[in-house]
Design a protein around this motif. Structure first.
Motif, PDB file in Angstrom:
ATOM      1  N   PRO A  60      69.034  -5.664  37.146  1.00  0.00           N
ATOM      2  CA  PRO A  60      67.930  -4.736  37.096  1.00  0.00           C
ATOM      3  C   PRO A  60      67.365  -3.954  38.295  1.00  0.00           C
ATOM      4  CG  PRO A  60      67.594  -6.966  36.035  1.00  0.00           C
ATOM      5  CD  PRO A  60      68.817  -6.810  36.823  1.00  0.00           C
ATOM      6  N   ASP A  61      67.293  -4.462  39.527  1.00  0.00           N
ATOM      7  CA  ASP A  61      66.912  -3.883  40.771  1.00  0.00           C
ATOM      8  C   ASP A  61      68.012  -3.102  41.537  1.00  0.00           C
ATOM      9  OD1 ASP A  61      68.321  -6.002  41.525  1.00  0.00           O
ATOM     10  OD2 ASP A  61      66.755  -6.735  42.909  1.00  0.00           O
ATOM     11  N   ARG A  62      69.160  -2.801  40.725  1.00  0.00           N
ATOM     12  CA  ARG A  62      70.217  -2.023  41.468  1.00  0.00           C
ATOM     13  C   ARG A  62      69.688  -0.854  41.877  1.00  0.00           C
ATOM     14  NH1 ARG A  62      76.096  -0.354  38.578  1.00  0.00           N
ATOM     15  NH2 ARG A  62      77.007   0.361  40.704  1.00  0.00           N
ATOM     16  N   TRP A  63      68.931  -0.029  41.176  1.00  0.00           N
ATOM     17  CA  TRP A  63      68.359   1.383  41.766  1.00  0.00           C
ATOM     18  C   TRP A  63      66.804   1.379  41.685  1.00  0.00           C
ATOM     19  CZ3 TRP A  63      72.648   3.476  43.454  1.00  0.00           C
ATOM     20  CH2 TRP A  63      73.863   3.161  42.635  1.00  0.00           C
ATOM     21  N   SER A  64      66.192   1.967  42.627  1.00  0.00           N
ATOM     22  CA  SER A  64      64.764   2.441  42.460  1.00  0.00           C
ATOM     23  C   SER A  64      64.499   3.360  41.377  1.00  0.00           C
ATOM     24  CB  SER A  64      64.272   3.263  43.668  1.00  0.00           C
ATOM     25  OG  SER A  64      64.897   4.362  43.945  1.00  0.00           O
ATOM     26  N   ALA A  65      63.463   3.525  41.051  1.00  0.00           N
ATOM     27  CA  ALA A  65      63.155   4.722  39.979  1.00  0.00           C
ATOM     28  C   ALA A  65      63.437   5.900  40.262  1.00  0.00           C
ATOM     29  CB  ALA A  65      61.626   4.018  39.524  1.00  0.00           C
ATOM     30  N   GLU A  66      63.261   6.013  41.875  1.00  0.00           N
ATOM     31  CA  GLU A  66      63.321   7.723  42.190  1.00  0.00           C
ATOM     32  C   GLU A  66      64.935   7.822  42.310  1.00  0.00           C
ATOM     33  OE1 GLU A  66      59.441   6.044  44.009  1.00  0.00           O
ATOM     34  OE2 GLU A  66      61.453   5.307  43.678  1.00  0.00           O
ATOM     35  N   THR A  67      65.728   6.849  42.519  1.00  0.00           N
ATOM     36  CA  THR A  67      67.145   7.088  42.504  1.00  0.00           C
ATOM     37  C   THR A  67      67.680   7.467  41.089  1.00  0.00           C
ATOM     38  OG1 THR A  67      67.114   5.708  44.563  1.00  0.00           O
ATOM     39  CG2 THR A  67      69.243   6.156  43.251  1.00  0.00           C
ATOM     40  N   GLU A  68      67.122   6.457  39.977  1.00  0.00           N
ATOM     41  CA  GLU A  68      67.345   6.476  38.731  1.00  0.00           C
ATOM     42  C   GLU A  68      67.332   7.926  38.120  1.00  0.00           C
ATOM     43  OE1 GLU A  68      65.441   3.800  36.506  1.00  0.00           O
ATOM     44  OE2 GLU A  68      66.923   1.986  37.471  1.00  0.00           O
ATOM     45  N   TYR A 106      61.137   5.895  30.863  1.00  0.00           N
ATOM     46  CA  TYR A 106      61.621   4.509  31.566  1.00  0.00           C
ATOM     47  C   TYR A 106      61.609   4.897  33.165  1.00  0.00           C
ATOM     48  CZ  TYR A 106      63.979   2.581  27.668  1.00  0.00           C
ATOM     49  OH  TYR A 106      64.371   1.739  26.520  1.00  0.00           O
ATOM     50  N   GLN A 107      61.862   5.966  33.605  1.00  0.00           N
ATOM     51  CA  GLN A 107      61.414   6.159  35.097  1.00  0.00           C
ATOM     52  C   GLN A 107      60.268   6.912  35.467  1.00  0.00           C
ATOM     53  OE1 GLN A 107      64.664   6.899  33.564  1.00  0.00           O
ATOM     54  NE2 GLN A 107      65.290   4.835  34.105  1.00  0.00           N
ATOM     55  N   GLY A 108      59.795   7.774  34.420  1.00  0.00           N
ATOM     56  CA  GLY A 108      58.686   8.386  34.830  1.00  0.00           C
ATOM     57  C   GLY A 108      57.288   7.510  34.569  1.00  0.00           C
ATOM     58  N   LEU A 109      57.280   6.665  33.744  1.00  0.00           N
ATOM     59  CA  LEU A 109      56.249   5.949  33.479  1.00  0.00           C
ATOM     60  C   LEU A 109      56.212   4.437  33.551  1.00  0.00           C
ATOM     61  CD1 LEU A 109      53.182   5.611  31.996  1.00  0.00           C
ATOM     62  CD2 LEU A 109      54.575   5.554  29.788  1.00  0.00           C
ATOM     63  N   SER A 110      57.269   3.895  32.981  1.00  0.00           N
ATOM     64  CA  SER A 110      57.408   2.281  33.215  1.00  0.00           C
ATOM     65  C   SER A 110      57.484   1.727  34.676  1.00  0.00           C
ATOM     66  CB  SER A 110      58.227   1.869  32.041  1.00  0.00           C
ATOM     67  OG  SER A 110      59.627   2.208  32.771  1.00  0.00           O
ATOM     68  N   GLY A 112      56.760   3.255  37.525  1.00  0.00           N
ATOM     69  CA  GLY A 112      55.885   3.822  38.519  1.00  0.00           C
ATOM     70  C   GLY A 112      55.251   5.046  38.130  1.00  0.00           C
ATOM     71  N   ASP A 113      54.373   5.602  38.699  1.00  0.00           N
ATOM     72  CA  ASP A 113      53.551   6.655  38.304  1.00  0.00           C
ATOM     73  C   ASP A 113      54.375   8.085  38.690  1.00  0.00           C
ATOM     74  OD1 ASP A 113      51.798   8.520  37.432  1.00  0.00           O
ATOM     75  OD2 ASP A 113      50.427   8.263  38.878  1.00  0.00           O
ATOM     76  N   LEU A 114      55.621   8.203  38.077  1.00  0.00           N
ATOM     77  CA  LEU A 114      56.515   9.420  38.554  1.00  0.00           C
ATOM     78  C   LEU A 114      56.681  10.491  37.484  1.00  0.00           C
ATOM     79  CD1 LEU A 114      59.308   6.927  40.312  1.00  0.00           C
ATOM     80  CD2 LEU A 114      57.505   8.289  41.417  1.00  0.00           C
ATOM     81  N   ARG A 115      55.833  10.423  36.568  1.00  0.00           N
ATOM     82  CA  ARG A 115      55.992  11.383  35.537  1.00  0.00           C
ATOM     83  C   ARG A 115      55.994  12.794  35.887  1.00  0.00           C
ATOM     84  NH1 ARG A 115      54.339  12.552  30.029  1.00  0.00           N
ATOM     85  NH2 ARG A 115      54.901  14.885  29.987  1.00  0.00           N
ATOM     86  N   ALA A 116      55.276  13.075  36.890  1.00  0.00           N
ATOM     87  CA  ALA A 116      55.133  14.443  37.377  1.00  0.00           C
ATOM     88  C   ALA A 116      56.404  14.992  37.859  1.00  0.00           C
ATOM     89  CB  ALA A 116      53.912  14.680  38.432  1.00  0.00           C
ATOM     90  N   LEU A 117      57.124  13.865  38.768  1.00  0.00           N
ATOM     91  CA  LEU A 117      58.426  14.280  39.393  1.00  0.00           C
ATOM     92  C   LEU A 117      59.446  14.444  38.373  1.00  0.00           C
ATOM     93  CD1 LEU A 117      60.412  14.313  42.003  1.00  0.00           C
ATOM     94  CD2 LEU A 117      60.357  12.117  41.741  1.00  0.00           C
ATOM     95  N   VAL A 118      59.588  13.608  37.326  1.00  0.00           N
ATOM     96  CA  VAL A 118      60.457  13.849  35.930  1.00  0.00           C
ATOM     97  C   VAL A 118      60.258  15.143  35.524  1.00  0.00           C
ATOM     98  CG1 VAL A 118      61.114  13.037  33.830  1.00  0.00           C
ATOM     99  CG2 VAL A 118      60.580  11.242  35.803  1.00  0.00           C
TER     100      VAL A 118
END
Length: 208
Positions: A60-68, A106-110, A112-118
């Motif tokens: 599960p921790d293979r990638w960071s959310a940003e990398t995903e 999956y990456q933008g919300l769950s 980390g707060d990365l929705r804007a980046l997505v």
């Protein structure tokens, strides 16, 4: 001169039955004589399928959310160039199991707060949203038990556990409220045939 096709996506938590419903919709539309491309994300083109193995297998921790986010966007761009856009230009109906909304969740919300980046990457590199999105809603307990029962090797996100699925369900329902013009929500806890009939009744008016 070709008629522009229609782009229909299915979204939902793991185990919601969206993959089955995407397949059944494609079969029903083909039975009507329509030219249908059934595809999936991540994947749907040779390059994107290679990336699929990177993001869906392993710890599960293979990638960071940003990398995903970068990996999923790269896969989606290849999928768009090689499968989706050519089919739509040819007037075909594209039925896709997951698209950018899954990355928003999956990456933008769950994770980390990365929705804007997505959304920024989506606008820059993808620039297309579906004509219609079917959200198969499902109780996370039931969905996760179904997903784990498949006993496949692409279970990296299921391995994050129930908490992720709970947040995902809330997020998908919020996304449906944010984009009501293209989202339709269907109860996925009913018999498969009943859900499929409801899906078809929602999709047919959106087709040329």
């Amino acid at each position: 001169m070709t008629t522009r096709g229609r782009f229909i996506t299915f979204e939902g938590i793991d185990g919601s039955g969206k993959s089955t419903q995407a397949r059944l919709l494609a079969e029903a539309l083909r039975a009507q004589g329509r030219d249908v491309v059934l595809t999936r994300e991540p994947g749907g083109s040779p390059g994107a399928e290679e990336i699929r193995r990177l993001v869906l297998e392993g710890d599960p921790d293979r990638w960071s959310a940003e990398t995903e986010i970068l990996l999923f966007t790269a896969a989606r761009r290849d999928h768009l160039e090689r499968t989706i856009n050519p089919a739509l230009t040819a007037g075909q109906v594209v039925v896709c199991d997951r698209f950018a909304d899954s990355t928003r969740m999956y990456q933008g919300l769950s994770r980390g707060d990365l929705r804007a980046l997505v959304d920024q990457l989506h606008d820059l590199m993808i620039g297309r949203d579906p004509d219609l999105t079917i959200l198969i809603d499902m109780d996370p307990d039931l969905g996760l038990s179904r997903a784990k029962g498949r006993q496949g090797h692409e279970e990296r996100f299921e391995d994050f556990g129930l908490e992720l699925q709970l947040r995902m369900r809330e997020g998908f329902l919020a996304l449906a409220a944010e984009f009501p013009h293209r989202f339709r929500v269907i109860d996925g806890a009913r018999p498969i045939e009943t859900v499929a009939a409801d899906v078809l009744s929602l999709v047919e008016p959106a087709l040329p």
